[in-house]
Structure formats: C-alpha cells, structure tokens
Scaffold this motif. Structure first.
Motif, PDB file in Angstrom:
ATOM      1  N   PRO A 112      46.597  51.945  36.251  1.00 65.58           N
ATOM      2  CA  PRO A 112      45.629  51.133  37.014  1.00 65.58           C
ATOM      3  C   PRO A 112      46.264  50.204  38.038  1.00 65.58           C
ATOM      4  O   PRO A 112      45.769  50.077  39.162  1.00 65.58           O
ATOM      5  CB  PRO A 112      44.897  50.348  35.917  1.00 65.58           C
ATOM      6  N   PHE A 113      47.364  49.542  37.669  1.00 61.94           N
ATOM      7  CA  PHE A 113      47.924  48.545  38.576  1.00 61.94           C
ATOM      8  C   PHE A 113      48.669  49.174  39.749  1.00 61.94           C
ATOM      9  O   PHE A 113      48.930  48.492  40.742  1.00 61.94           O
ATOM     10  CB  PHE A 113      48.863  47.602  37.816  1.00 61.94           C
ATOM     11  N   PRO A 142      40.595  43.545  57.380  1.00 66.70           N
ATOM     12  CA  PRO A 142      39.772  42.877  56.353  1.00 66.70           C
ATOM     13  C   PRO A 142      40.547  42.668  55.065  1.00 66.70           C
ATOM     14  O   PRO A 142      41.394  43.485  54.679  1.00 66.70           O
ATOM     15  CB  PRO A 142      38.607  43.853  56.154  1.00 66.70           C
ATOM     16  N   SER A 143      40.258  41.583  54.388  1.00 64.48           N
ATOM     17  CA  SER A 143      40.961  41.250  53.153  1.00 64.48           C
ATOM     18  C   SER A 143      40.639  42.257  52.059  1.00 64.48           C
ATOM     19  O   SER A 143      39.493  42.684  51.894  1.00 64.48           O
ATOM     20  CB  SER A 143      40.576  39.839  52.691  1.00 64.48           C
ATOM     21  N   ILE A 144      41.661  42.649  51.331  1.00 62.96           N
ATOM     22  CA  ILE A 144      41.457  43.561  50.206  1.00 62.96           C
ATOM     23  C   ILE A 144      41.397  42.801  48.888  1.00 62.96           C
ATOM     24  O   ILE A 144      41.365  43.417  47.815  1.00 62.96           O
ATOM     25  CB  ILE A 144      42.584  44.613  50.129  1.00 62.96           C
ATOM     26  N   TYR A 145      41.373  41.502  48.944  1.00 62.94           N
ATOM     27  CA  TYR A 145      41.344  40.687  47.737  1.00 62.94           C
ATOM     28  C   TYR A 145      39.902  40.339  47.376  1.00 62.94           C
ATOM     29  O   TYR A 145      39.008  40.315  48.229  1.00 62.94           O
ATOM     30  CB  TYR A 145      42.169  39.418  47.920  1.00 62.94           C
ATOM     31  N   GLY A 146      39.665  40.053  46.128  1.00 59.85           N
ATOM     32  CA  GLY A 146      38.333  39.685  45.664  1.00 59.85           C
ATOM     33  C   GLY A 146      37.495  40.897  45.305  1.00 59.85           C
ATOM     34  O   GLY A 146      38.009  41.979  44.972  1.00 59.85           O
ATOM     35  N   PHE A 147      36.185  40.729  45.398  1.00 56.85           N
ATOM     36  CA  PHE A 147      35.239  41.767  44.984  1.00 56.85           C
ATOM     37  C   PHE A 147      35.435  43.060  45.762  1.00 56.85           C
ATOM     38  O   PHE A 147      35.476  44.151  45.184  1.00 56.85           O
ATOM     39  CB  PHE A 147      33.809  41.250  45.161  1.00 56.85           C
ATOM     40  N   SER A 148      35.558  42.968  47.083  1.00 55.16           N
ATOM     41  CA  SER A 148      35.665  44.175  47.912  1.00 55.16           C
ATOM     42  C   SER A 148      36.934  44.952  47.590  1.00 55.16           C
ATOM     43  O   SER A 148      36.920  46.186  47.560  1.00 55.16           O
ATOM     44  CB  SER A 148      35.634  43.791  49.396  1.00 55.16           C
ATOM     45  N   MET A 216      34.890  49.009  33.518  1.00 51.83           N
ATOM     46  CA  MET A 216      34.613  47.817  32.727  1.00 51.83           C
ATOM     47  C   MET A 216      35.868  47.307  32.021  1.00 51.83           C
ATOM     48  O   MET A 216      36.085  46.091  31.917  1.00 51.83           O
ATOM     49  CB  MET A 216      33.522  48.128  31.696  1.00 51.83           C
ATOM     50  N   ALA A 217      36.708  48.222  31.555  1.00 54.80           N
ATOM     51  CA  ALA A 217      37.876  47.830  30.768  1.00 54.80           C
ATOM     52  C   ALA A 217      39.126  47.626  31.604  1.00 54.80           C
ATOM     53  O   ALA A 217      40.150  47.201  31.060  1.00 54.80           O
ATOM     54  CB  ALA A 217      38.148  48.896  29.701  1.00 54.80           C
ATOM     55  N   ASP A 218      39.081  47.914  32.898  1.00 54.84           N
ATOM     56  CA  ASP A 218      40.285  47.815  33.724  1.00 54.84           C
ATOM     57  C   ASP A 218      40.761  46.369  33.824  1.00 54.84           C
ATOM     58  O   ASP A 218      39.983  45.463  34.122  1.00 54.84           O
ATOM     59  CB  ASP A 218      40.009  48.365  35.125  1.00 54.84           C
ATOM     60  N   PHE A 219      42.041  46.184  33.568  1.00 54.20           N
ATOM     61  CA  PHE A 219      42.636  44.846  33.614  1.00 54.20           C
ATOM     62  C   PHE A 219      43.591  44.676  34.798  1.00 54.20           C
ATOM     63  O   PHE A 219      43.602  43.640  35.462  1.00 54.20           O
ATOM     64  CB  PHE A 219      43.385  44.565  32.306  1.00 54.20           C
ATOM     65  N   GLY A 220      44.392  45.700  35.081  1.00 51.88           N
ATOM     66  CA  GLY A 220      45.435  45.568  36.085  1.00 51.88           C
ATOM     67  C   GLY A 220      44.921  45.306  37.481  1.00 51.88           C
ATOM     68  O   GLY A 220      45.437  44.431  38.199  1.00 51.88           O
ATOM     69  N   THR A 221      43.879  46.026  37.898  1.00 49.24           N
ATOM     70  CA  THR A 221      43.362  45.870  39.262  1.00 49.24           C
ATOM     71  C   THR A 221      42.777  44.493  39.516  1.00 49.24           C
ATOM     72  O   THR A 221      43.162  43.823  40.482  1.00 49.24           O
ATOM     73  CB  THR A 221      42.326  46.972  39.556  1.00 49.24           C
ATOM     74  N   PRO A 222      41.837  43.993  38.687  1.00 47.80           N
ATOM     75  CA  PRO A 222      41.322  42.628  38.944  1.00 47.80           C
ATOM     76  C   PRO A 222      42.391  41.558  38.802  1.00 47.80           C
ATOM     77  O   PRO A 222      42.336  40.527  39.489  1.00 47.80           O
ATOM     78  CB  PRO A 222      40.232  42.454  37.873  1.00 47.80           C
ATOM     79  N   MET A 223      43.379  41.789  37.944  1.00 49.82           N
ATOM     80  CA  MET A 223      44.426  40.800  37.752  1.00 49.82           C
ATOM     81  C   MET A 223      45.275  40.646  39.003  1.00 49.82           C
ATOM     82  O   MET A 223      45.677  39.537  39.375  1.00 49.82           O
ATOM     83  CB  MET A 223      45.307  41.205  36.557  1.00 49.82           C
ATOM     84  N   LEU A 224      45.543  41.768  39.696  1.00 54.08           N
ATOM     85  CA  LEU A 224      46.420  41.734  40.858  1.00 54.08           C
ATOM     86  C   LEU A 224      45.702  41.287  42.130  1.00 54.08           C
ATOM     87  O   LEU A 224      46.262  40.529  42.923  1.00 54.08           O
ATOM     88  CB  LEU A 224      47.048  43.116  41.082  1.00 54.08           C
ATOM     89  N   ILE A 225      44.476  41.759  42.339  1.00 54.29           N
ATOM     90  CA  ILE A 225      43.810  41.486  43.619  1.00 54.29           C
ATOM     91  C   ILE A 225      42.482  40.749  43.450  1.00 54.29           C
ATOM     92  O   ILE A 225      41.736  40.621  44.420  1.00 54.29           O
ATOM     93  CB  ILE A 225      43.581  42.793  44.411  1.00 54.29           C
ATOM     94  N   ASN A 230      36.762  36.503  38.716  1.00 51.32           N
ATOM     95  CA  ASN A 230      37.089  36.773  37.317  1.00 51.32           C
ATOM     96  C   ASN A 230      36.160  37.811  36.714  1.00 51.32           C
ATOM     97  O   ASN A 230      34.941  37.768  36.920  1.00 51.32           O
ATOM     98  CB  ASN A 230      36.999  35.483  36.496  1.00 51.32           C
ATOM     99  N   VAL A 231      36.752  38.720  35.987  1.00 48.43           N
ATOM    100  CA  VAL A 231      35.989  39.693  35.207  1.00 48.43           C
ATOM    101  C   VAL A 231      36.375  39.521  33.740  1.00 48.43           C
ATOM    102  O   VAL A 231      37.337  38.824  33.409  1.00 48.43           O
ATOM    103  CB  VAL A 231      36.258  41.136  35.690  1.00 48.43           C
ATOM    104  N   MET A 232      35.655  40.187  32.862  1.00 49.85           N
ATOM    105  CA  MET A 232      35.831  39.961  31.428  1.00 49.85           C
ATOM    106  C   MET A 232      37.240  40.264  30.924  1.00 49.85           C
ATOM    107  O   MET A 232      37.813  39.454  30.179  1.00 49.85           O
ATOM    108  CB  MET A 232      34.793  40.778  30.653  1.00 49.85           C
ATOM    109  N   PRO A 233      37.864  41.391  31.257  1.00 48.85           N
ATOM    110  CA  PRO A 233      39.220  41.632  30.732  1.00 48.85           C
ATOM    111  C   PRO A 233      40.221  40.556  31.132  1.00 48.85           C
ATOM    112  O   PRO A 233      41.046  40.130  30.315  1.00 48.85           O
ATOM    113  CB  PRO A 233      39.592  42.996  31.342  1.00 48.85           C
ATOM    114  N   VAL A 234      40.153  40.108  32.396  1.00 47.64           N
ATOM    115  CA  VAL A 234      41.072  39.055  32.853  1.00 47.64           C
ATOM    116  C   VAL A 234      40.774  37.740  32.142  1.00 47.64           C
ATOM    117  O   VAL A 234      41.688  37.004  31.741  1.00 47.64           O
ATOM    118  CB  VAL A 234      40.966  38.889  34.378  1.00 47.64           C
TER     119      VAL A 234
END
Length: 270
Positions: A112-113, A142-148, A216-225, A230-234
């Motif tokens: 994932p990361f 455009p920024s690749i950080y956050g929700f997008s 839903m279970a992905d941790f690496g992607t929301p953690m990095l960008i 914030n999502v639940m795994p992070v």
C-alpha cells in the motif's frame, strides 16, 4: 450408541489443524480485541466508557466519517474504471494486451505505501512532475495530499480487483445472448446497459466488496499523504502508541467498531 463417530485419518488431522490455526490466529485475537475494548485500563472492570468517548467527541467520530467518504468514493471510481477497462480489454482486440494486464496486476500486488510514496516522488511538493511543470510552464501542480491524494492513490491501486472480476465474468457471458440482443436492434450503449451489466452485476458487487474492505483497512496511504485528513486506521494507530495509559483500550474500542461495521457491510452484501 453415539451418532457422531470421529474417524482418525489424514483429513481429520488436517481439519483439526485448520481449526486450531483458525482459532489461534483469528478467533483469539478478535476475542482479545473485544475484551480489551470493554475493559477499564485501571480497574479491569467492564465499561462502555471507551465507546461513549468515541461518539461524544467529533475529533474521533469524524475519522469514521472520513473513512466512509474515502471508501465509498474509491469503490465507485474503481467500479467505473475497472468495468470500462474490462469491457474494452475483453471485447476488443488490443495490441500488447498481455503486457497491459501484467501492469494492471503488478499495481495490485504492490504494498500500500509504495503507491503513495511513488506519487510523493512524482507529484509531491518537491516531486519531479511538480518541479518540471513549475519551471517549464509556471503551472502549479494540484496537491496530492489530503482527501484527493488518498482517493487517487487508492483508486489506482484497487481498481484491478474490479477489472479482474469483471473481465472474468465477461469472458463467460454466452455470446448467443449478445447476438440475440443485436438481432433485436439492441446495440451500442443500450446493449451494454441492458444486457452485459445485469449479467456481471453480482460479480462486480463481489469485487466492490474487496475494494471496500481494502480501502477501509488501508493504513499506509492515509498515513503518508493524509496530512490531517484522519481515517480510522491512522487514528487507531495514533491512539495505540499514545503514552497515556488507557489509550490502548480506547484504540481497541475503535478497532472493534471497525470490525463490526465491516462485518455488517459484508453480511448486507451477501
């Protein structure tokens, strides 16, 4: 006379071994998780304080809303991209089709990361593409950080689930049904919508469940960008490594909420 006779043979041993492994690596961890979620960190008594604390503070339950927002959008986009790609790859002759399919599968197999880190190198604030566009065309990428950014990375990683499921279903469609529809004047987009899509809908739903669970279970992607999104795994990870004493139990409560939600969605899909 006993109605249940246990025959000790090779397959009985395999069955018992499977049950033991299943109990050790799935049932026991889940039981420990739920027990910790309802346990007070100091006294060890039964309590619902962790769950009430989660739903009383927007900072925490907002992460659940964010997770559902990302997951729902990723699932819809993955269905659209994966189904369209499967349609053209299956029903049309495309050059280098095998090479393209290998590339699609490789993107699914990568950790994932890796995808998130690759996009940071390409389109981050100091990314190759970002700097080139800025220096050459004075265009701000455009920024690749956050929700997008989370949406982009997860969609490109998970749409192969839909592609593989839909492509397999389309290959098994009886060509006589399509020929009969065309003989009755049904062609083009109408043929796709009224004949092909209804036939592969159960398969697409199965693939969509896989996409939903992974997103839903992905941790690496929301953690990095994620950068504040914030999502639940992070959130669970952040609370678990917190130095305050009872945060591990609170993290277990949030994990239990995720397990219940995903299990419910799985049962509804079934």
């Amino acid at each position: 006379m006993s109605r249940f006779n246990l025959r000790w043979d090779f397959w009985t041993g395999i069955t018992l071994l499977s049950i033991a492994v299943f109990s050790l690596f799935l049932i026991y961890p889940l039981f420990s998780l739920f027990a910790s979620a309802f346990q007070d960190a100091v006294t060890g008594e039964f309590t619902l304080a962790h769950f009430s604390h989660f739903f009383e503070r927007k900072y925490y339950y907002q992460s659940m809303i964010n997770s559902f927002s990302v997951t729902a959008c990723v699932t819809v986009l993955a269905i659209v991209i994966g189904t369209a790609l499967a349609y053209f790859m299956t029903l049309y002759r495309i050059r280098f089709k095998s090479a393209l399919e290998i590339c699609i599968i490789i993107s699914l197999l990568s950790p994932p990361f890796i995808g998130a880190y690759s996009w940071i190198l390409i389109g981050g604030r100091s990314g190759i593409l970002t700097q080139w566009l800025q220096e050459t065309f004075q265009y701000e990428f455009p920024s690749i950080y956050g929700f997008s950014g989370i949406l982009l990375v997860l969609t490109l990683k998970l749409y192969p689930f839909i592609y593989l499921y839909a492509a397999g279903a389309m290959k098994n469609i009886d060509s006589a049904l399509i020929e009969a529809a065309e003989s009755l004047g049904c062609s083009g987009v109408r043929k796709v919508v009224t004949v092909i899509v209804p036939l592969i809908t159960p398969t697409i739903l199965a693939g969509a469940l896989m996409v939903f669970m992974n997103a839903m279970a992905d941790f690496g992607t929301p953690m990095l960008i994620g950068e504040g999104f914030n999502v639940m795994p992070v959130m669970i990870y952040s609370e678990f490594i917190n130095e305050v004493g009872d945060q591990a139990n609170f993290a277990a409560a949030m994990a239990a909420i995720m397990v219940v939600i995903t299990s419910t969605i799985f049962l509804l899909q079934k």
